[in-house]
Design a protein around this motif. Structure first.
Motif, PDB file in Angstrom:
ATOM      1  N   GLN A   1       8.824  18.981 -12.441  1.00  0.00           N
ATOM      2  CA  GLN A   1       8.828  17.544 -12.701  1.00  0.00           C
ATOM      3  C   GLN A   1       9.411  17.345 -14.087  1.00  0.00           C
ATOM      4  OE1 GLN A   1       5.084  15.482 -12.441  1.00  0.00           O
ATOM      5  NE2 GLN A   1       6.059  13.496 -12.539  1.00  0.00           N
ATOM      6  N   ALA A   2      10.317  16.377 -14.210  1.00  0.00           N
ATOM      7  CA  ALA A   2      11.000  16.143 -15.480  1.00  0.00           C
ATOM      8  C   ALA A   2      11.078  14.662 -15.782  1.00  0.00           C
ATOM      9  CB  ALA A   2      12.419  16.724 -15.419  1.00  0.00           C
ATOM     10  N   PHE A   3      11.008  14.355 -17.079  1.00  0.00           N
ATOM     11  CA  PHE A   3      11.293  13.024 -17.580  1.00  0.00           C
ATOM     12  C   PHE A   3      12.584  13.138 -18.366  1.00  0.00           C
ATOM     13  CE2 PHE A   3       6.789  12.776 -16.783  1.00  0.00           C
ATOM     14  CZ  PHE A   3       6.641  11.511 -16.240  1.00  0.00           C
ATOM     15  N   ILE A   4      13.532  12.279 -18.036  1.00  0.00           N
ATOM     16  CA  ILE A   4      14.848  12.347 -18.652  1.00  0.00           C
ATOM     17  C   ILE A   4      15.161  10.994 -19.277  1.00  0.00           C
ATOM     18  CG2 ILE A   4      17.290  12.846 -18.284  1.00  0.00           C
ATOM     19  CD1 ILE A   4      16.405  14.330 -15.678  1.00  0.00           C
TER      20      ILE A   4
ATOM     21  N   TYR B   1       0.857  -1.178   0.000  1.00  0.00           N
ATOM     22  CA  TYR B   1       0.000   0.000   0.000  1.00  0.00           C
ATOM     23  C   TYR B   1       0.893   1.227   0.000  1.00  0.00           C
ATOM     24  CZ  TYR B   1      -3.480  -3.449   1.271  1.00  0.00           C
ATOM     25  OH  TYR B   1      -4.304  -4.541   1.266  1.00  0.00           O
ATOM     26  N   THR B   2       0.399   2.315  -0.542  1.00  0.00           N
ATOM     27  CA  THR B   2       1.215   3.506  -0.653  1.00  0.00           C
ATOM     28  C   THR B   2       0.354   4.750  -0.487  1.00  0.00           C
ATOM     29  OG1 THR B   2       2.868   4.606  -2.033  1.00  0.00           O
ATOM     30  CG2 THR B   2       0.990   3.633  -3.168  1.00  0.00           C
ATOM     31  N   ILE B   3       1.001   5.890  -0.468  1.00  0.00           N
ATOM     32  CA  ILE B   3       0.297   7.163  -0.426  1.00  0.00           C
ATOM     33  C   ILE B   3       0.702   7.993  -1.634  1.00  0.00           C
ATOM     34  CG2 ILE B   3       0.104   7.204   2.084  1.00  0.00           C
ATOM     35  CD1 ILE B   3       2.418   9.258   2.076  1.00  0.00           C
ATOM     36  N   LYS B   4      -0.121   8.916  -1.987  1.00  0.00           N
ATOM     37  CA  LYS B   4       0.185   9.859  -3.060  1.00  0.00           C
ATOM     38  C   LYS B   4       0.490  11.190  -2.391  1.00  0.00           C
ATOM     39  CE  LYS B   4      -1.666  11.864  -7.272  1.00  0.00           C
ATOM     40  NZ  LYS B   4      -2.841  11.975  -8.140  1.00  0.00           N
ATOM     41  N   VAL B   5       1.656  11.735  -2.668  1.00  0.00           N
ATOM     42  CA  VAL B   5       2.109  12.961  -2.033  1.00  0.00           C
ATOM     43  C   VAL B   5       2.051  14.099  -3.045  1.00  0.00           C
ATOM     44  CG1 VAL B   5       4.089  14.079  -0.913  1.00  0.00           C
ATOM     45  CG2 VAL B   5       3.604  11.679  -0.465  1.00  0.00           C
ATOM     46  N   ASN B   6       1.570  15.253  -2.625  1.00  0.00           N
ATOM     47  CA  ASN B   6       1.557  16.440  -3.466  1.00  0.00           C
ATOM     48  C   ASN B   6       2.967  17.012  -3.489  1.00  0.00           C
ATOM     49  OD1 ASN B   6       1.413  19.254  -4.239  1.00  0.00           O
ATOM     50  ND2 ASN B   6      -0.803  19.064  -4.066  1.00  0.00           N
ATOM     51  N   GLN B   7       3.661  16.861  -4.622  1.00  0.00           N
ATOM     52  CA  GLN B   7       5.062  17.265  -4.728  1.00  0.00           C
ATOM     53  C   GLN B   7       5.233  18.777  -4.571  1.00  0.00           C
ATOM     54  OE1 GLN B   7       7.556  15.108  -4.755  1.00  0.00           O
ATOM     55  NE2 GLN B   7       6.171  13.388  -4.834  1.00  0.00           N
ATOM     56  N   VAL B   8       4.290  19.566  -5.067  1.00  0.00           N
ATOM     57  CA  VAL B   8       4.389  21.024  -4.956  1.00  0.00           C
ATOM     58  C   VAL B   8       4.343  21.444  -3.494  1.00  0.00           C
ATOM     59  CG1 VAL B   8       3.252  23.223  -5.515  1.00  0.00           C
ATOM     60  CG2 VAL B   8       3.487  21.447  -7.271  1.00  0.00           C
ATOM     61  N   LYS B   9       3.442  20.845  -2.727  1.00  0.00           N
ATOM     62  CA  LYS B   9       3.343  21.185  -1.306  1.00  0.00           C
ATOM     63  C   LYS B   9       4.567  20.702  -0.530  1.00  0.00           C
ATOM     64  CE  LYS B   9      -1.581  21.740  -1.161  1.00  0.00           C
ATOM     65  NZ  LYS B   9      -2.850  21.406  -0.555  1.00  0.00           N
TER      66      LYS B   9
ATOM     67  N   CYS C   1      11.880  12.590 -12.423  1.00  0.00           N
ATOM     68  CA  CYS C   1      12.490  13.350 -11.334  1.00  0.00           C
ATOM     69  C   CYS C   1      11.619  14.519 -10.918  1.00  0.00           C
ATOM     70  CB  CYS C   1      13.837  13.916 -11.770  1.00  0.00           C
ATOM     71  SG  CYS C   1      15.033  12.697 -12.275  1.00  0.00           S
ATOM     72  N   LYS C   2      11.935  15.063  -9.748  1.00  0.00           N
ATOM     73  CA  LYS C   2      11.302  16.274  -9.235  1.00  0.00           C
ATOM     74  C   LYS C   2      12.397  17.167  -8.668  1.00  0.00           C
ATOM     75  CE  LYS C   2      10.766  14.208  -4.772  1.00  0.00           C
ATOM     76  NZ  LYS C   2      10.466  12.975  -4.247  1.00  0.00           N
ATOM     77  N   PHE C   3      12.245  18.476  -8.862  1.00  0.00           N
ATOM     78  CA  PHE C   3      13.253  19.421  -8.403  1.00  0.00           C
ATOM     79  C   PHE C   3      12.595  20.637  -7.778  1.00  0.00           C
ATOM     80  CE2 PHE C   3      15.035  17.042 -11.911  1.00  0.00           C
ATOM     81  CZ  PHE C   3      16.240  16.608 -11.382  1.00  0.00           C
TER      82      PHE C   3
ATOM     83  N   GLU D   1      17.658  25.805 -10.693  1.00  0.00           N
ATOM     84  CA  GLU D   1      19.075  25.708 -10.330  1.00  0.00           C
ATOM     85  C   GLU D   1      19.435  24.278  -9.918  1.00  0.00           C
ATOM     86  OE1 GLU D   1      17.744  29.719 -10.391  1.00  0.00           O
ATOM     87  OE2 GLU D   1      16.991  28.140  -9.077  1.00  0.00           O
ATOM     88  N   LYS D   2      18.573  23.641  -9.118  1.00  0.00           N
ATOM     89  CA  LYS D   2      18.840  22.253  -8.702  1.00  0.00           C
ATOM     90  C   LYS D   2      18.763  21.305  -9.894  1.00  0.00           C
ATOM     91  CE  LYS D   2      19.582  22.866  -4.362  1.00  0.00           C
ATOM     92  NZ  LYS D   2      20.931  22.685  -3.814  1.00  0.00           N
ATOM     93  N   LEU D   3      17.823  21.554 -10.806  1.00  0.00           N
ATOM     94  CA  LEU D   3      17.738  20.756 -12.025  1.00  0.00           C
ATOM     95  C   LEU D   3      19.019  20.903 -12.831  1.00  0.00           C
ATOM     96  CD1 LEU D   3      16.401  19.096 -14.287  1.00  0.00           C
ATOM     97  CD2 LEU D   3      15.210  21.195 -14.993  1.00  0.00           C
ATOM     98  N   ASP D   4      19.504  22.116 -12.986  1.00  0.00           N
ATOM     99  CA  ASP D   4      20.723  22.362 -13.751  1.00  0.00           C
ATOM    100  C   ASP D   4      21.926  21.668 -13.116  1.00  0.00           C
ATOM    101  OD1 ASP D   4      22.153  23.639 -15.932  1.00  0.00           O
ATOM    102  OD2 ASP D   4      22.996  24.984 -14.407  1.00  0.00           O
TER     103      ASP D   4
END
Length: 136
Positions: A65-68, A51-59, A107-109, A113-116
């Motif tokens: 959010q990036a796909f690489i 079982y898992t939870i869904k977390v609001n990444q913005v909060k 990924c999430k950043f 700057e952190k993405l770079d």
């Protein structure tokens, strides 16, 4: 083999895995005890893995959010995989794929700057193609 009741149980748990067994039973036309037994059977057989939870990444402070798509230089991927272990707060999923690349990294950043910084460090281990999520 899953029957229609098992599939209904899985659908309900997918919507809300915190539902009580009594409520689940009502939704799939079983008693709470019978629903609980079915869920236990699905867990024991490996159909339900967890079982898992869904977390609001913005909060949580992650705004990008990036796909690489990862393209490694050789068949030896250990340097890339070791690098990922040092970047855990940013990694959502790392899927080995076929097609245009070797891996699809989600990924999430918290900032550009952190993405770079991440991409500069990543480029020491692999080439990549970046896609930024605009809207979900």
């Amino acid at each position: 083999m899953l029957d229609n009741t098992d599939i209904s149980i899985l659908n309900e748990l997918t919507k809300n895995s915190r539902i009580t067994m009594k409520e689940l039973g009502e939704k799939v036309h079983l008693t709470g005890q019978a629903a609980s037994a079915r869920v236990a059977k699905l867990e024991d057989s490996g159909v339900i893995e967890g079982y898992t939870i869904k977390v609001n990444q913005v909060k949580m402070g992650y705004f990008i959010q990036a796909f690489i798509t990862i393209i490694t230089q050789s068949t030896y991927h250990q340097p890339y995989l070791s690098f990922l272990k040092t970047q855990e707060p940013y990694i959502i999923h790392n899927n080995k794929i076929s097609g245009d690349g070797c891996y699809l990294l989600e990924c999430k950043f918290p900032s550009n700057e952190k993405l770079d910084e991440f991409l500069e460090d990543l480029n020491e281990h692999a080439n990549y193609k970046l896609s930024i999520v605009i809207n979900k």
